[in-house]
Each structure stands twice: as C-alpha cells, then as structure tokens.
Write a protein that holds these residues in place. Structure first.
Motif, PDB file in Angstrom:
ATOM      1  N   LEU A 115       0.845  -1.311   0.212  1.00 10.24           N
ATOM      2  CA  LEU A 115       0.051  -0.111  -0.046  1.00 10.24           C
ATOM      3  C   LEU A 115       0.704   1.295   0.245  1.00 10.24           C
ATOM      4  N   MET A 116       0.614   1.961  -0.937  1.00 14.07           N
ATOM      5  CA  MET A 116       1.396   3.405  -1.060  1.00 14.07           C
ATOM      6  C   MET A 116       0.277   4.474  -1.110  1.00 14.07           C
ATOM      7  N   ALA A 117       0.570   5.667  -0.136  1.00 12.55           N
ATOM      8  CA  ALA A 117      -0.503   6.650   0.299  1.00 12.55           C
ATOM      9  C   ALA A 117       0.041   7.876  -0.503  1.00 12.55           C
ATOM     10  N   ILE A 118      -0.633   8.354  -1.559  1.00 12.30           N
ATOM     11  CA  ILE A 118      -0.464   9.707  -2.045  1.00 12.30           C
ATOM     12  C   ILE A 118      -1.268  10.717  -1.563  1.00 12.30           C
ATOM     13  N   ASN A 119      -0.892  11.847  -0.807  1.00 17.52           N
ATOM     14  CA  ASN A 119      -1.678  12.903  -0.204  1.00 17.52           C
ATOM     15  C   ASN A 119      -1.884  14.085  -1.004  1.00 17.52           C
ATOM     16  N   THR A 120      -3.006  14.632  -0.892  1.00 19.56           N
ATOM     17  CA  THR A 120      -3.347  15.777  -1.832  1.00 19.56           C
ATOM     18  C   THR A 120      -3.885  16.874  -0.664  1.00 19.56           C
ATOM     19  N   THR A 121      -3.791  16.542   0.691  1.00 24.84           N
ATOM     20  CA  THR A 121      -4.367  17.343   1.661  1.00 24.84           C
ATOM     21  C   THR A 121      -3.276  17.653   2.728  1.00 24.84           C
ATOM     22  N   ALA A 122      -3.577  18.480   3.692  1.00 23.82           N
ATOM     23  CA  ALA A 122      -2.562  18.446   4.964  1.00 23.82           C
ATOM     24  C   ALA A 122      -3.330  18.719   6.040  1.00 23.82           C
ATOM     25  N   GLY A 123      -3.796  17.583   6.694  1.00 25.58           N
ATOM     26  CA  GLY A 123      -4.395  17.491   7.839  1.00 25.58           C
ATOM     27  C   GLY A 123      -4.518  16.040   8.629  1.00 25.58           C
ATOM     28  N   THR A 124      -5.064  15.152   8.018  1.00 26.55           N
ATOM     29  CA  THR A 124      -5.402  13.944   8.774  1.00 26.55           C
ATOM     30  C   THR A 124      -4.232  13.021   8.773  1.00 26.55           C
ATOM     31  N   ALA A 125      -3.153  13.085   8.259  1.00 19.43           N
ATOM     32  CA  ALA A 125      -1.945  12.201   8.361  1.00 19.43           C
ATOM     33  C   ALA A 125      -2.262  10.775   8.575  1.00 19.43           C
ATOM     34  N   SER A 126      -3.278  10.599   7.740  1.00 21.58           N
ATOM     35  CA  SER A 126      -3.598   8.953   7.572  1.00 21.58           C
ATOM     36  C   SER A 126      -2.671   8.363   6.849  1.00 21.58           C
ATOM     37  N   GLU A 127      -1.810   8.978   5.908  1.00 19.28           N
ATOM     38  CA  GLU A 127      -0.901   8.573   5.090  1.00 19.28           C
ATOM     39  C   GLU A 127       0.050   7.796   5.763  1.00 19.28           C
ATOM     40  N   ILE A 128       0.337   8.253   7.246  1.00 16.70           N
ATOM     41  CA  ILE A 128       1.462   7.542   8.098  1.00 16.70           C
ATOM     42  C   ILE A 128       1.093   6.825   9.555  1.00 16.70           C
ATOM     43  N   THR A 129      -0.136   6.855   9.607  1.00 23.39           N
ATOM     44  CA  THR A 129      -0.745   6.272  10.771  1.00 23.39           C
ATOM     45  C   THR A 129      -1.481   4.928  10.569  1.00 23.39           C
ATOM     46  N   ARG A 130      -1.515   4.336  11.717  1.00 23.91           N
ATOM     47  CA  ARG A 130      -1.955   2.763  11.824  1.00 23.91           C
ATOM     48  C   ARG A 130      -3.575   2.848  12.046  1.00 23.91           C
ATOM     49  N   PHE A 131      -4.287   3.932  11.785  1.00 21.77           N
ATOM     50  CA  PHE A 131      -5.640   4.299  12.078  1.00 21.77           C
ATOM     51  C   PHE A 131      -6.313   4.289  11.027  1.00 21.77           C
ATOM     52  N   ILE A 154       4.722   3.079   1.970  1.00 17.77           N
ATOM     53  CA  ILE A 154       5.353   4.275   1.431  1.00 17.77           C
ATOM     54  C   ILE A 154       4.355   5.528   1.439  1.00 17.77           C
ATOM     55  N   ALA A 155       4.770   6.569   1.819  1.00 18.25           N
ATOM     56  CA  ALA A 155       3.529   7.719   1.922  1.00 18.25           C
ATOM     57  C   ALA A 155       4.327   8.917   1.170  1.00 18.25           C
ATOM     58  N   VAL A 156       3.628   9.585   0.264  1.00 13.96           N
ATOM     59  CA  VAL A 156       4.298  10.708  -0.679  1.00 13.96           C
ATOM     60  C   VAL A 156       3.510  12.009  -0.203  1.00 13.96           C
ATOM     61  N   ASN A 157       4.202  12.993   0.128  1.00 14.07           N
ATOM     62  CA  ASN A 157       3.679  14.150   0.253  1.00 14.07           C
ATOM     63  C   ASN A 157       4.395  15.343  -0.646  1.00 14.07           C
ATOM     64  N   ASP A 158       3.593  15.593  -1.786  1.00  8.09           N
ATOM     65  CA  ASP A 158       4.009  16.634  -2.656  1.00  8.09           C
ATOM     66  C   ASP A 158       3.163  17.904  -2.598  1.00  8.09           C
ATOM     67  N   PRO A 159       3.508  18.946  -2.292  1.00  5.82           N
ATOM     68  CA  PRO A 159       2.743  20.145  -2.298  1.00  5.82           C
ATOM     69  C   PRO A 159       2.337  20.401  -3.511  1.00  5.82           C
ATOM     70  N   VAL A 160       2.836  20.237  -4.782  1.00  6.32           N
ATOM     71  CA  VAL A 160       2.301  20.230  -6.072  1.00  6.32           C
ATOM     72  C   VAL A 160       0.853  20.074  -6.182  1.00  6.32           C
ATOM     73  N   LEU A 161       0.584  18.871  -5.549  1.00  5.31           N
ATOM     74  CA  LEU A 161      -0.850  18.097  -5.222  1.00  5.31           C
ATOM     75  C   LEU A 161      -1.800  18.753  -4.772  1.00  5.31           C
ATOM     76  N   MET A 162      -1.252  19.672  -4.082  1.00  6.32           N
ATOM     77  CA  MET A 162      -2.387  20.682  -3.181  1.00  6.32           C
ATOM     78  C   MET A 162      -2.680  21.913  -4.071  1.00  6.32           C
ATOM     79  N   LYS A 163      -2.226  22.228  -5.136  1.00  2.93           N
ATOM     80  CA  LYS A 163      -2.517  23.206  -6.013  1.00  2.93           C
ATOM     81  C   LYS A 163      -3.837  23.413  -6.190  1.00  2.93           C
ATOM     82  N   GLY A 164      -4.612  22.267  -6.378  1.00  2.14           N
ATOM     83  CA  GLY A 164      -6.185  22.647  -6.528  1.00  2.14           C
ATOM     84  C   GLY A 164      -7.105  22.361  -5.529  1.00  2.14           C
ATOM     85  N   MET A 165      -6.453  22.370  -4.252  1.00  4.61           N
ATOM     86  CA  MET A 165      -7.265  22.139  -3.110  1.00  4.61           C
ATOM     87  C   MET A 165      -8.083  23.197  -2.811  1.00  4.61           C
ATOM     88  N   PRO A 166      -9.550  23.175  -2.654  1.00  4.72           N
ATOM     89  CA  PRO A 166     -10.235  24.233  -2.531  1.00  4.72           C
ATOM     90  C   PRO A 166     -10.002  25.144  -0.941  1.00  4.72           C
TER      91      PRO A 166
END
Length: 396
Positions: A115-131, A154-166
């Motif tokens: 499982l690989m998590a690619i993040n598009t937001t900045a808040g939940t941290a679900s991409e690095i947790t066991r929850f 693997i967790a990927v945090n790239d601010p480029v993916l946040m460009k379109g976040m409302p």
C-alpha cells in the motif's frame, strides 16, 4: 510525485488499484498517477468510490473491484477519506471477512497487500498512521480500526498535488492537524517523545495555515510537515474527546455537511475549556499558547478558568469578519484577541476560516456543553474509541 513508480516498484507491485474519489478521478489526477506508474511497468486501474467519511459499503465495493481486476497492490490518492478507504480495502482483501470484523485493535492475522498513500491534503496524517476510520452505515457510527498492518509502506507528500485544493478544505484539514497536535500534547499518554512533535506541529500550523489558505505554495509544503509531525504525535499519545465527538458527528452527518475538520474546530475550544480545569492541564495549554505567540501575564490564569460568553463570542467574531482580507481581518482584531484566552482565539480562528454559520455553531457548541457537563469523564483523557489501544499488547 514523479518518483512514485520507482518507489512503488520496490514493493514488487505489478497491478495496482488506485483508490480515490470522484473529483480527483474526473480532474485527471488519477490518470496522471496511473501514467507515472506505467512508466515503471506497473499497470493500474482506478476505483473512484471513496466518499467523504468512507463507509463499510465503500470498502465492500472496493474489495470486489480489487478481486475482479486481479490487483495485487493499492495506491491511495487523496486525503484521509481515500487513505482510510484504501486501508480498509487492503485489510479485507488480504484477510477476508468484512470490515466490521476488524473494528478494534490488531484484529488482522495477515499483512495488508502493498500500500502506497499519495496525499493531496494537509491535515489527517492518515498516510503515516495505523488508524483507519470507517462509517458503519447500519449503526451510524464510525468504527475505529487500529492495526499496524494498515500503515502504508510508502507515503508521498508533494505540495504540487495541493495546488487545486479548495480554500475551505485547506482550512478544515489544517484545523484537523491543529487538533491532532493539541490533543496529543494534553493527552494523558503524552511523553517526552510526543511533546516536541506536537508543539512543532502547532507552531507550523499557526504560522503557515492562513498563508496556505491564501495559496502560498511554500506554506502548503510546510503544512505537510506540520500535519505529519502531528500524526506522529497522536499515533503515540492518542487523541481526546474532540475527536471522539467529531467522529460521531461525521457519522451522523455523513452527507458531508459537517466535515471532520469542521467538527473538530467547533468542539475544540469547549473541550479546552473543560479540560483546563483538571490539575496541571492549564499549564500545558499555556505552553501551547506561548508556542502560538499568544503572550500575556494572564495566559495560564485564563486557561485555568475559561469561559466564552455570548457577548465575547459575538464581539470577536464580528471583529474578525469585518472587511474582506483574512490576514487583514485577523491583524485588525489582534489587540482584542490578545486579551482573550486560548479557547476564545481558537473559536475565532476556526469560525472565520471555515465560514461556520453562526446558528449551526451555536447549536453544536450548546450540545457539547451539555455533554461535557453531563459526562465529565469523557472530556479528559483519550478518545473512548481508542481506549483499547492502551490495553492492547505491543506488536513485535
């Protein structure tokens, strides 16, 4: 994000299921991720059935999709909802049964598919947790699935993916990160390891959330760091009643009218006010206030006896809402805010950023007051749905 093909290939994946929501699928982002994976020889298919506050039905549909398309791995693309949905799918696809079988702590017997998590937001941290939080549509509750096996490899945090976040989503997820950090810092399970993580996360959110809300890409990158630090803090110190009630609220209003971050923002000030009455807790809230640059001779005293009258609430909300620019508004109100306690300041911050309708906020906060007055044992300590974590033996 351009490196995901190489990274995911290291997990020996050959056919991935991309778990995302309809917006990211229709926007072309899922197709972009699929193309990058293809460059490394990894085939993929897109499942766009992850809804806000993902449900047991989403997971069930995803498991069927996974098997029908002969997938051997999962890539989650999005925020916490996509990541949690992907974790649930991976858990059931690998272990069988239904997602309900894994409610609780470490119920699985087999490891989850890669499982690989690619993040598009900045808040939940679900991409690095066991929850993994999944809504039970029959019981109308959120199930807490806590298992080290669902932590993405693997967790990927790239601010480029946040460009379109409302902007509203930026505010909501940012307040989720702030709540994670604050609850971790005052948790009864906090340690010398979690405290610096929580305080640094609070510092970053305080400094960068508003600028991130206004589109500053440097600050959006910083928010990734902040929410990850908050995630590491609460993964070890756990959370409190703010999240307990926010989970219940999210399940009750599953249509998305009250998002998780918004629920956290509404409940946080009143839980602070209640928890601060416990011995030694006011001083920890004073630490948080200092970290946020809120100085004054009565910070600790104010934290020890927090009250938020209707008049005070109306005054500070009106002061912040005057004008148009968010930064100018807060700057204009700063002299008044410095005389307020930390709970009042957080209410203003949340109410303005999230554009909370005043009647809705008033109703929700009244309910919180009734709950904390009637059930004080719930207000301090850790989230009741995570209580089993404390009693579970550590995994080897």
């Amino acid at each position: 994000v351009q490196e995901i093909g190489t990274l995911f290939g290291s997990l020996h994946a050959s056919r991935a299921m991309i778990v995302t929501d309809k917006f990211l699928a229709q926007s072309g982002m899922a197709e972009k991720i699929s193309g990058i994976l293809a460059q490394s020889g990894i085939q993929s298919v897109v499942f766009d059935g992850a809804e806000p506050n993902p449900t047991d039905k989403n997971v069930e549909a995803g498991v069927t999709f996974f098997h029908n398309n002969h997938c051997d791995s999962i890539v989650s693309l999005g925020g916490g909802s996509s990541h949690d949905c992907a974790k649930g799918i991976g858990l059931v696809a690998s272990n069988g049964g239904t997602i309900h079988d894994y409610e609780g702590v470490d119920k699985a017997s087999k490891d989850v598919v890669p499982l690989m998590a690619i993040n598009t937001t900045a808040g939940t941290a679900s991409e690095i947790t066991r929850f993994c939080i999944i809504t039970d549509t029959t019981r109308k509750v959120k199930m807490a699935i806590v298992d080290w096996r669902v932590t993405p490899k693997i967790a990927v945090n790239d601010p480029v993916l946040m460009k379109g976040m409302p902007a509203s989503l930026t505010a909501a997820t940012g307040m989720d990160a702030l709540t994670h950090a604050i609850e971790a810092y005052v948790s009864t399970l906090h340690t010398v390891f979690t405290d610096p993580l929580a305080l640094k996360a609070i510092d970053i959110v305080n400094h960068d959330l508003i600028k991130s809300y206004n589109g500053d890409m440097t600050c959006r990158e910083e928010m990734h760091y902040g929410q990850c630090l908050a995630g590491m803090a609460f993964s070890n110190a756990l959370l409190g009643i703010v999240h307990s009630m926010a989970h219940k609220t999210g399940a009750a209003f599953s249509t998305g009218h009250i998002t998780h971050g918004l629920a956290n923002a509404m409940y946080l000030p009143y839980v602070i006010a209640y928890n601060a009455k416990a011995p030694g807790v006011a001083e920890r809230y004073a630490d948080i206030a200092k970290t946020m640059g809120i100085t004054g001779t009565d910070v600790a005293k104010g934290a020890a006896d927090m009250t938020l009258t209707d008049d005070n609430f109306a005054t500070i909300v009106d002061a912040v809402r005057e004008g148009r620019g968010i930064y100018a508004n807060i700057k204009k109100a700063i002299h008044y805010l410095l005389s307020c306690n930390i709970g009042e300041i957080l209410v203003v911050f949340a109410a303005f950023l999230l554009r909370v309708p005043t009647p809705l906020l008033a109703i929700q906060l009244l309910w919180v007051n009734l709950v904390t007055d009637s059930f004080p044992a719930l207000a301090l300590g850790v989230d009741p749905i995570q209580r089993d974590v404390m009693e579970a033996p550590p995994h080897k």
